[in-house]
Design an enzyme around this catalytic site. Structure first.
Site, PDB file in Angstrom:
ATOM      1  N   HIS A  19       0.814  -1.214   0.000  1.00  0.00           N
ATOM      2  CA  HIS A  19       0.000   0.000   0.000  1.00  0.00           C
ATOM      3  C   HIS A  19       0.850   1.267   0.000  1.00  0.00           C
ATOM      4  CE1 HIS A  19      -4.180   0.641  -0.303  1.00  0.00           C
ATOM      5  NE2 HIS A  19      -4.481   0.894   0.944  1.00  0.00           N
ATOM      6  N   ASN A  68      -6.962   6.317   3.036  1.00  0.00           N
ATOM      7  CA  ASN A  68      -8.363   6.582   2.700  1.00  0.00           C
ATOM      8  C   ASN A  68      -8.776   8.040   2.847  1.00  0.00           C
ATOM      9  OD1 ASN A  68      -8.370   3.854   2.301  1.00  0.00           O
ATOM     10  ND2 ASN A  68      -9.704   3.376   4.017  1.00  0.00           N
TER      11      ASN A  68
END
Length: 188
Positions: A19, A68
């Site tokens: 990520h 996010n």
């Protein structure tokens, strides 16, 4: 001013994870020019590169809002420096692309990637240029463990090569434009 954003998660526990491919590509790019992320602001860390080869000043930003909520950081930098959306490039990991492959995209939906979706939501447009680093689909059902895992063995070799390709793509975009890079920097 142009803005290059690398997506990832801050903190030692996330270093080297799938990520954080966006962070790693920006680190490699900055290092290739002799820069480091010495400034903090806009809910992240950044530096401004003033290199005549690029014409404009370049801000490279690693949001520290966690993946996010990346759009919050990007929006702050865009508003402060009055950066046009067409001058933004976002670099991030993508499960829908084979591991080690690189894809560039001029606009479009997030494809379910929450980091880019948050940027789209915060800027009010999907006309955001992207460099997507392929991490492939997880071999098991748990996508969270997969994206937060660290590539090993052959996977690491592939993702390290893709990070280098992404850093090179940033350089190509800045020197020759996104359309040129779109035709030259993608891999299968």
């Amino acid at each position: 001013m142009k803005l290059i954003v690398g997506l990832g998660n801050p903190g030692k526990e996330y270093e080297g994870t799938r990520h954080n491919m966006g962070f790693m590509a920006l680190d490699m790019f900055a290092d290739s020019l002799g820069y480091s992320f010495e400034r903090e602001g806009f809910n992240g860390e950044y530096t401004v590169i003033n290199n005549p080869a690029f014409g404009d000043k370049i801000m490279i930003l690693k949001p520290h809002t966690y993946m996010n909520l990346s759009g919050t950081s990007v929006r702050e930098a865009v508003n402060f420096y009055k950066i046009d959306v067409e001058d933004i490039v976002v670099v991030y990991d993508e499960m829908a692309i084979p591991e080690g492959a690189l894809r560039l995209r001029a606009s479009g939906s997030s494809g379910g990637h929450k980091g880019i979706q948050n940027i789209i939501d915060n800027l009010g447009t999907d006309k955001i240029k992207r460099i997507r680093i392929g991490i492939g689909e997880p071999p098991h059902k748990n996508a969270i463990d997969y994206v937060l895992g660290k590539p090993q063995g052959e996977s690491k070799v592939k993702t390290d090569a893709a990070i280098k390709k992404a850093s090179d793509a940033i350089m190509t975009i800045l020197k020759k434009g996104f359309d040129f890079a779109l035709n030259r920097c993608q891999s299968k």
